[in-house]
Design a protein around this motif. Sequence first.
Motif, PDB file in Angstrom:
ATOM      1  N   ASN A  89     -30.293  44.587  35.265  1.00 46.71           N
ATOM      2  CA  ASN A  89     -29.240  44.599  34.231  1.00 46.71           C
ATOM      3  C   ASN A  89     -28.516  43.256  34.158  1.00 46.71           C
ATOM      4  OD1 ASN A  89     -29.600  47.361  33.427  1.00 46.71           O
ATOM      5  ND2 ASN A  89     -28.543  47.985  35.299  1.00 46.71           N
ATOM      6  N   ALA A  90     -29.270  42.179  34.346  1.00 43.89           N
ATOM      7  CA  ALA A  90     -28.671  40.843  34.363  1.00 43.89           C
ATOM      8  C   ALA A  90     -29.261  39.933  33.290  1.00 43.89           C
ATOM      9  CB  ALA A  90     -28.883  40.210  35.743  1.00 43.89           C
ATOM     10  N   GLU A  91     -29.952  40.511  32.300  1.00 44.10           N
ATOM     11  CA  GLU A  91     -30.598  39.662  31.301  1.00 44.10           C
ATOM     12  C   GLU A  91     -29.606  38.876  30.459  1.00 44.10           C
ATOM     13  OE1 GLU A  91     -30.682  43.885  29.449  1.00 44.10           O
ATOM     14  OE2 GLU A  91     -30.587  42.926  31.430  1.00 44.10           O
ATOM     15  N   TYR A  92     -28.332  39.337  30.392  1.00 41.86           N
ATOM     16  CA  TYR A  92     -27.327  38.608  29.621  1.00 41.86           C
ATOM     17  C   TYR A  92     -26.541  37.633  30.499  1.00 41.86           C
ATOM     18  CZ  TYR A  92     -28.372  42.098  26.079  1.00 41.86           C
ATOM     19  OH  TYR A  92     -29.018  42.894  25.162  1.00 41.86           O
ATOM     20  N   LYS A  93     -26.818  37.625  31.784  1.00 42.42           N
ATOM     21  CA  LYS A  93     -26.147  36.712  32.702  1.00 42.42           C
ATOM     22  C   LYS A  93     -27.062  35.583  33.172  1.00 42.42           C
ATOM     23  CE  LYS A  93     -23.270  40.461  34.517  1.00 42.42           C
ATOM     24  NZ  LYS A  93     -22.914  41.246  35.743  1.00 42.42           N
ATOM     25  N   VAL A  94     -28.357  35.807  33.087  1.00 40.25           N
ATOM     26  CA  VAL A  94     -29.325  34.852  33.631  1.00 40.25           C
ATOM     27  C   VAL A  94     -30.306  34.428  32.544  1.00 40.25           C
ATOM     28  CG1 VAL A  94     -31.175  34.509  35.320  1.00 40.25           C
ATOM     29  CG2 VAL A  94     -29.157  35.858  35.947  1.00 40.25           C
ATOM     30  N   SER A  95     -30.497  33.116  32.409  1.00 39.60           N
ATOM     31  CA  SER A  95     -31.510  32.585  31.496  1.00 39.60           C
ATOM     32  C   SER A  95     -32.572  31.860  32.317  1.00 39.60           C
ATOM     33  CB  SER A  95     -30.892  31.622  30.478  1.00 39.60           C
ATOM     34  OG  SER A  95     -30.410  30.458  31.121  1.00 39.60           O
ATOM     35  N   ILE A  96     -33.811  31.936  31.863  1.00 39.52           N
ATOM     36  CA  ILE A  96     -34.936  31.338  32.590  1.00 39.52           C
ATOM     37  C   ILE A  96     -35.772  30.536  31.609  1.00 39.52           C
ATOM     38  CG2 ILE A  96     -36.964  31.809  34.012  1.00 39.52           C
ATOM     39  CD1 ILE A  96     -35.679  34.520  34.731  1.00 39.52           C
ATOM     40  N   SER A  97     -35.956  29.255  31.916  1.00 41.64           N
ATOM     41  CA  SER A  97     -36.761  28.390  31.058  1.00 41.64           C
ATOM     42  C   SER A  97     -37.556  27.426  31.918  1.00 41.64           C
ATOM     43  CB  SER A  97     -35.867  27.620  30.075  1.00 41.64           C
ATOM     44  OG  SER A  97     -34.907  26.849  30.774  1.00 41.64           O
ATOM     45  N   GLN A  98     -38.477  26.726  31.286  1.00 41.67           N
ATOM     46  CA  GLN A  98     -39.295  25.763  32.024  1.00 41.67           C
ATOM     47  C   GLN A  98     -39.364  24.460  31.255  1.00 41.67           C
ATOM     48  OE1 GLN A  98     -43.258  27.091  33.180  1.00 41.67           O
ATOM     49  NE2 GLN A  98     -43.001  25.978  35.091  1.00 41.67           N
ATOM     50  N   ILE A  99     -39.097  23.361  31.964  1.00 39.62           N
ATOM     51  CA  ILE A  99     -39.168  22.019  31.392  1.00 39.62           C
ATOM     52  C   ILE A  99     -40.253  21.271  32.153  1.00 39.62           C
ATOM     53  CG2 ILE A  99     -37.899  19.897  30.923  1.00 39.62           C
ATOM     54  CD1 ILE A  99     -35.314  21.579  31.115  1.00 39.62           C
TER      55      ILE A  99
ATOM     56  N   VAL B 149     -36.047  26.164  35.401  1.00 40.67           N
ATOM     57  CA  VAL B 149     -34.581  26.082  35.377  1.00 40.67           C
ATOM     58  C   VAL B 149     -34.016  27.474  35.094  1.00 40.67           C
ATOM     59  CG1 VAL B 149     -32.567  25.036  34.290  1.00 40.67           C
ATOM     60  CG2 VAL B 149     -34.669  23.694  34.568  1.00 40.67           C
ATOM     61  N   ILE B 150     -33.251  27.983  36.052  1.00 41.48           N
ATOM     62  CA  ILE B 150     -32.660  29.312  35.952  1.00 41.48           C
ATOM     63  C   ILE B 150     -31.144  29.156  35.999  1.00 41.48           C
ATOM     64  CG2 ILE B 150     -32.504  31.598  37.012  1.00 41.48           C
ATOM     65  CD1 ILE B 150     -35.252  30.925  38.346  1.00 41.48           C
ATOM     66  N   ARG B 151     -30.460  29.753  35.050  1.00 43.28           N
ATOM     67  CA  ARG B 151     -29.000  29.624  34.977  1.00 43.28           C
ATOM     68  C   ARG B 151     -28.342  30.992  35.071  1.00 43.28           C
ATOM     69  NH1 ARG B 151     -27.236  24.716  32.798  1.00 43.28           N
ATOM     70  NH2 ARG B 151     -28.814  23.422  31.806  1.00 43.28           N
ATOM     71  N   TYR B 152     -27.196  30.997  35.736  1.00 45.03           N
ATOM     72  CA  TYR B 152     -26.373  32.206  35.813  1.00 45.03           C
ATOM     73  C   TYR B 152     -24.996  31.888  35.258  1.00 45.03           C
ATOM     74  CZ  TYR B 152     -23.277  35.765  37.854  1.00 45.03           C
ATOM     75  OH  TYR B 152     -22.326  36.741  38.044  1.00 45.03           O
ATOM     76  N   LEU B 153     -24.445  32.824  34.498  1.00 39.91           N
ATOM     77  CA  LEU B 153     -23.079  32.720  34.003  1.00 39.91           C
ATOM     78  C   LEU B 153     -22.442  34.091  34.113  1.00 39.91           C
ATOM     79  CD1 LEU B 153     -20.946  30.860  32.709  1.00 39.91           C
ATOM     80  CD2 LEU B 153     -21.821  31.565  30.467  1.00 39.91           C
ATOM     81  N   GLY B 154     -21.456  34.204  35.004  1.00 42.12           N
ATOM     82  CA  GLY B 154     -20.846  35.506  35.230  1.00 42.12           C
ATOM     83  C   GLY B 154     -19.518  35.391  35.953  1.00 42.12           C
ATOM     84  N   GLN B 155     -19.210  36.397  36.757  1.00 45.72           N
ATOM     85  CA  GLN B 155     -17.895  36.460  37.403  1.00 45.72           C
ATOM     86  C   GLN B 155     -17.968  36.565  38.929  1.00 45.72           C
ATOM     87  OE1 GLN B 155     -15.373  35.791  35.735  1.00 45.72           O
ATOM     88  NE2 GLN B 155     -15.560  36.537  33.646  1.00 45.72           N
ATOM     89  N   HIS B 156     -19.164  36.724  39.512  1.00 42.50           N
ATOM     90  CA  HIS B 156     -19.233  37.026  40.939  1.00 42.50           C
ATOM     91  C   HIS B 156     -20.290  36.172  41.643  1.00 42.50           C
ATOM     92  CE1 HIS B 156     -16.656  40.457  40.141  1.00 42.50           C
ATOM     93  NE2 HIS B 156     -17.493  40.830  39.190  1.00 42.50           N
TER      94      HIS B 156
END
Length: 320
Positions: free
Chosen positions: A266-276, A281-288
Motif C-alpha cells: 500500500n505504498a504505491e503513492y509514496k514510492v516511485s521507481i525509475s531507471q536512468i 532510482v527509488i524515491r520515498y515521500l511520506g511522514q515516517h
Amino acid sequence: MAEVITENSAITTVDASEAKAIGSTCNKSSTITKNSWLANLSLEFSFTPNGTQLTRTKRNGPLSVQKAFYPEGLDCAHIYLLHPPAGIVSGDELRINIQVNENAHSLVTTPGANRFYRAREDLTIGDSKQVQHCELVLANQAICENFPLETIVYEGADGFNTVDVHLQNESAYLGWDITCLGLPSSEQPFKQGRYTQLNRVYCAGTLIYHDRIAIKSNNNIHHHKAGLNKHNVFATFMAYAPSGLLSENDNKVLLEKLRETMIAANAEYKVSISQIRQLLVIRYLGQHAEECKALFVQLWQQIRPLYLNKAANIPRVWHT
C-alpha cells in the motif's frame, strides 16, 4: 596489516585580538575559521587472500570506525561509522571518503540517526553552516552498499549534505539516504531553517545523475505541491548494476516486481521507481522514517540477489 593513521583535532576559537595578530602575518585573502570543528575519515577496502579487509584508515576528529564485521562471510566487510557527538552543529564540517578496490565488497551503515541541530544565530562567533560530505569511490568489480540510518534536520538548522558516488562500468552500488525534517511527533516541526541534499553519481568520470533539493523557509519547497507537499520525510535509494549484468527484459521484469511489491505494501503513492541508464532510482515521500526504511529493505531484498548474487543480510546493529 591495515594502516591506521590518527590525527588530533580541536575546536578553533579566534577572538578579535588574535584575529588582528594573525591577520598581520597572513595574506589578506585568508579566512579565519571561528568555532569550527573539522572531521575527516578515510577508509580503504581491499580484497586479500583473507577476503575483504579494511586495509587503511585515516581519521581526524570525532569520526571513527570499529573493526569490520563478517556476518555473511569474509568476502563482505560490514562497517559501522561512528560519530560520538551524534550530531552536527554550526561550524562542523564532516568529510567521509570510502574507497573500495577491485573485487572488494563493503557494507557501510551507522548505529544511530545523524542529526543537524539548530544553527547558531550569532554570526559574530562563526558561520552558521553545518556540512557533511560523503564520497564513495569504487574500482571495477568493486561492490559498495551504503545504508546510513536516517538524518534528522532540526528546526532552525543550516545544513548541507552531499553524497558523491564514483563508479566504473563494472562496479556495483546500492545506497540510500533518508531525511526527516523536524520532529513532528514531538511537536517540533521544521518551520524555520535551511537544508540542502545533493546526490551525484559519476560513471567512469562522467556525471550520470544529479539531484539537488534546497529547502528554505522562504522558498516554500517544503509545503508546495510541486515540492514536498507538506511531507516531512523524503528519501532516495539508488542501485547500479555492472554493465551487461541484466538484459533489457530482465530490467523490465525487475521494475515490475519492485512496483508490485510497493502496491502490495500500500505504498504505491509514496514510492516511485525509475531507471536512468544502469542506475535504478527509488524515491520515498511520506511522514515516517521507519516506514521508509522498512520499504527500502523490502526492495533491497529483491535487488541484492540480482545485482550482487547475495541474499540481503540485515546488519545486526539495526535491531539494537
